[in-house]
Design an enzyme around this catalytic site. Structure first.
Site, PDB file in Angstrom:
ATOM      1  CG  HIS A  81      -1.680   1.514   1.265  1.00 11.67           C
ATOM      2  ND1 HIS A  81      -1.580   1.948   2.052  1.00 11.67           N
ATOM      3  CD2 HIS A  81      -3.058   1.471   0.657  1.00 11.67           C
ATOM      4  CE1 HIS A  81      -2.405   3.270   1.780  1.00 11.67           C
ATOM      5  NE2 HIS A  81      -3.304   2.782   0.764  1.00 11.67           N
ATOM      6  CB  CYS A  87      29.856   0.249 -27.834  1.00  3.26           C
ATOM      7  SG  CYS A  87      31.091  -1.652 -28.176  1.00  3.26           S
TER       8      CYS A  87
END
Length: 813
Positions: free
Chosen positions: A429, A766
């Site tokens: 919750h 990369c």
């Protein structure tokens, strides 16, 4: 035309559907909808009935208590917590002591007796509230009213119904309605009476048909713990977490891209002891339960399929509660059930066009860490509150620190600068409400309420991936806002470098053309942490009397409790880590670089010192390709290959391409490709492409020979710079001598791009260069590079620079 059911006191699930929210509330309407329309599609929903909102209105009128409630609420001030508490208590007492009219009482008991006929005498039911305004997409009334479990017999049922009706006026519900603009009498309460799935002897949890943190729509996120589900909903336990990728699940694959064991220290079970008069109780779990997954892979996939069916039916992201029946009284032992479904209320309302990125600008002392909820940073003086009765001392902007929040804390959660709890998982919750409020939250810290002191200034960061941190002091941070709507297209593919699987579902939302470099090292270091050869040789280590080896066995056991075969642990974690990245960017290419640890880095893994040599300069030693075919390391590499094969074949993520690092000669390349083939990773099969890193001068000089073997190249500019200039990039003494923008490295890059173009092979970069230097990125565009892979932080600004350069060159996107 009015509803035919308008004056009914009781309606069964098969009589109601989603259009009946005004009559039976959100929960009941959804249960009826699923019971009627989805059981034929295999979704199992335990039967039950609704006590209608009309019944609630009838009770107020027949018992003559409507005016008394109105009087009690006169002069309500929801921002004065004492005022709110006093009035709430008064109203609840009025309802709890009201006498049910005879016909209402009889209707409830008659319906219960019908359930007894279906499920057996004294049938156990769950009694839940279902408010008529509940679960609207912009007003999640999640947990605003009460739930009563294991209710048996007519008298207990009537009592639970009274308490349920009264819970429409909990302090938090009164406050929530007021803040959402609902009048206190605009919302009515219906009640769900549903056969319980006996998860007290099995497991239960919550799942979302969307990733709760990132809003990524192609994953089902499942949490689970032992026992009844209330502990997961309320955040009383740190549950297991599972992610399943929806697109390939729908193709019949098994794409569980993440499995994480939670500590699950307690479980809620039935308490049928007449002396306690409590229907349920919490007990401690056993060490075996804490170290085990609460559901099997087949069950994870079954739940995920149901989540897809439910989401497709409703046409929106859903928040769903599930339970596994371990008892089998006419329900069927071991079966899974859906016991609730409501619309997801955070990401469905989010503005998808603007991306906010929170970044800390300074480092601080970490006080505690836990699970990050959301992606923001908050700060302020801490207020440690152990009991909800003390919440009236809380001031706006303070950081709430507590053991766990349940819905009673809601009046102060909305004014908190951040929230920190000892217990709870991502679907508890506290997590749901803090997401809805847009407040950073760190849950499951274990001992945050002990380590953080009231009045202490703290910074709470949920912006650093899956782990959330609470830092001492008020650290500086910035918020970057990025409008994703008007970014230009480019001919040069703008890909991303990624290492952390947990960030994939967020970072895939930055405009991109896939992943040019997915590193395995983070997965091996953080998710596994054990040298693969220690797992291969686990049984041998176990037999040893050497104290060091025994310590390693103990460490392996602690991390791999859910696995009898320790090698499978490595295979699964590689598959899940790589799979989660590939899922985030699917169906775009995700180029995974095979493990590229150096021997000193491998030695740092648990058990690593038994299998690693001591090298003078590991940076240019036994690394990359030279390991994979070496008999001393090959058994470990075979585990890696099996993990990658599982991600591609079992999970259906055939967008995974593979890349071999530090391949010194074409002969090495052939040997590695052969080992991969023997492990089932066959070049060209099922679209498998194998690239080579271009990071050694020999890769450039012999580029034609490498092009004979591989499908493409990816330039690793960091290592290429180091080896072109004879630098050790780990050495600070000489680090400033050269970088990738110097002519020698640029000439290397020119040469290999020209060869790749001539040989019609893909070529990208990369390395760090284009991320750090925009002028280096434009140099690569001039050479006609196919793609550049960048760190996510620079992907957008480099895209703009590349687009400008392409426009200048007259290159069409």
């Amino acid at each position: 035309m009015g509803s035919p059911h308008k004056q009914e006191l009781i309606l069964w699930f098969d009589e109601i559907g989603i259009e009946d929210v005004p009559l039976v509330g959100g929960k009941n309407a959804s249960l009826g909808e699923m019971h009627q329309k989805l059981t034929s599609k295999g979704v199992a929903v335990p039967n039950g009935y609704a006590i209608t909102a009309y019944a609630y209105q009838y009770l107020l009128k027949a018992a003559g208590i409507g005016q008394a409630i109105e009087d009690a609420l006169a002069g309500l001030d929801t921002h004065d917590l004492r005022n709110l508490q006093e009035r709430g208590e008064k109203v609840r007492n009025i309802i709890r002591t009201a006498e049910f009219p005879d016909d209402l009482r009889a209707a409830i008991i008659n319906a219960y007796q019908k359930m007894e006929a279906e499920y057996g005498t004294d049938v156990d039911v769950a009694v839940r509230s279902s408010a008529t305004a509940e679960d609207l997409p912009d007003a999640s009334f999640a947990g605003q009213q009460e739930t009563y479990l294991n209710i048996r017999g007519p008298e207990a049922l009537i009592d639970a119904c009274k308490r349920c009706f009264a819970s429409l006026f909990t302090n938090r519900a009164i406050s929530y309605r007021h803040d959402k603009g609902f009048g206190q009498f605009d919302v009515y309460l219906s009640i769900v009476v549903q056969k319980m799935a006996r998860s007290d002897s099995a497991s239960s949890g919550v799942m979302f048909s969307i990733d709760t943190e990132s809003g990524f729509e192609d994953a089902v996120f499942i949490t689970g713990a032992w026992g009844l589900g209330e502990n997961v909903v309320q955040g009383a336990v740190n549950p297991d977490e599972y992610y399943v990728f929806k697109p390939t699940l729908k193709e019949g694959k098994r794409p569980i891209v993440s499995k994480k064991i939670g500590s699950k220290e307690i479980k809620m079970i039935y308490d049928n002891d007449p002396a306690t008069k409590e229907p349920v109780k919490n007990i401690e779990t056993t060490p075996e339960e804490r170290n085990a997954y609460v559901i099997s892979d087949d069950e994870i996939l079954q739940l995920a399929r149901w989540a897809c069916i439910i989401e497709d039916h409703y046409g929106k992201a859903m928040d769903i509660e599930w339970a596994k029946d371990g008892d089998g009284v006419k329900v069927g032992t071991g079966k899974l059930f859906i016991v609730q479904a409501r619309p997801e209320t955070v990401h469905s309302q989010a503005n998808k066009g603007v991306m906010e990125t929170y970044k800390l600008q300074e480092k601080g002392t970490v006080l505690v860490e836990g699970l990050a909820v959301g992606t923001k940073i908050g700060q302020g003086p801490a207020n440690v509150i152990s009991n909800v009765v003390d919440i009236h001392d809380f001031k706006a902007g303070e950081v709430l620190v507590t053991d766990m929040t349940d819905p009673d804390w809601e009046p102060i959660m909305k004014i908190a600068g951040a929230i920190v709890t000892n217990r709870g998982g991502r679907t508890c919750h506290a997590a749901i409400i803090s997401r809805e409020l847009g407040i950073p939250c760190v849950i499951g810290t274990g001992d945050g309420s002990k380590k953080i002191k009231t009045g202490q200034n703290v910074t709470v960061s949920s912006a650093e991936g899956e782990t959330g941190y609470v830092y001492e002091g008020l650290l500086k941070y910035e918020v970057e806002k990025l409008d994703l709507g008007d970014l230009p297209a480019t001919k040069t593919k703008i890909m991303m470098n990624l290492a952390i699987p947990e960030k994939a579902f967020t970072e895939c939302q930055i405009p991109n053309d896939g992943v040019g470099l997915a590193r395995e090292e983070f997965v091996i270091n953080s998710h596994i942490g054990i040298h693969p050869l220690a797992l291969v040789n686990y049984e041998e280590l176990k037999k040893s009397s050497d104290p060091e080896k025994q310590a390693v066995v103990k460490a392996i056991d602690a991390k791999t409790g859910a696995y009898a075969d320790k090698r499978q642990f490595f295979i699964d974690k590689v598959a899940e880590g790589v799979g989660r990245i590939a899922a985030g960017f699917y169906p775009k290419d995700v180029i995974v670089r095979l493990s590229d640890f150096k021997s000193n880095e491998y030695a740092n893994l648990t058990g690593g010192t038994f299998y690693e040599p001591e090298e003078e300069n590991p940076m240019i030693g036994w690394r990359g390709a030279s390991r994979y075919y070496d008999p001393k390391y090959r058994p470990a590499f075979e585990l890696e290959c099996q993990g990658l094969l599982k991600a591609r074949n079992d999970m259906g993520l055939n967008n995974i391409k593979l890349m071999i690092p530090f391949c010194r000669t074409p002969e090495e390349g052939k040997k590695v490709i052969q080992v991969m083939k023997e492990c089932g990773l066959v070049q060209g099969e099922n679209g498998l492409e194998i690239y080579v890193m271009c990071e050694i001068p020999s890769n450039v000089i012999a580029a034609d020979a490498f092009a004979d073997i591989f499908d493409g190249f990816s330039i690793g500019s960091n290592d290429l710079t180091q080896l072109t200039y004879g630098l050790d990039r780990d050495s600070g003494l000489i680090a400033g001598i050269a970088d990738e923008r110097h002519d020698a490295v640029k000439d290397m890059i020119r040469l290999v791009i020209a060869t790749a173009k001539r040989r019609k092979k893909k070529i990208g970069i990369c390395g760090q260069g284009p991320s750090d230097f925009p002028d280096f990125a434009t140099f690569l565009v001039e050479l006609g590079i196919d793609s550049m892979s960048l760190i996510p932080d620079t992907a957008v600004k480099t895209r703009l620079a590349v687009a400008a350069k392409e426009k200048e060159m007259g290159v069409a996107p």
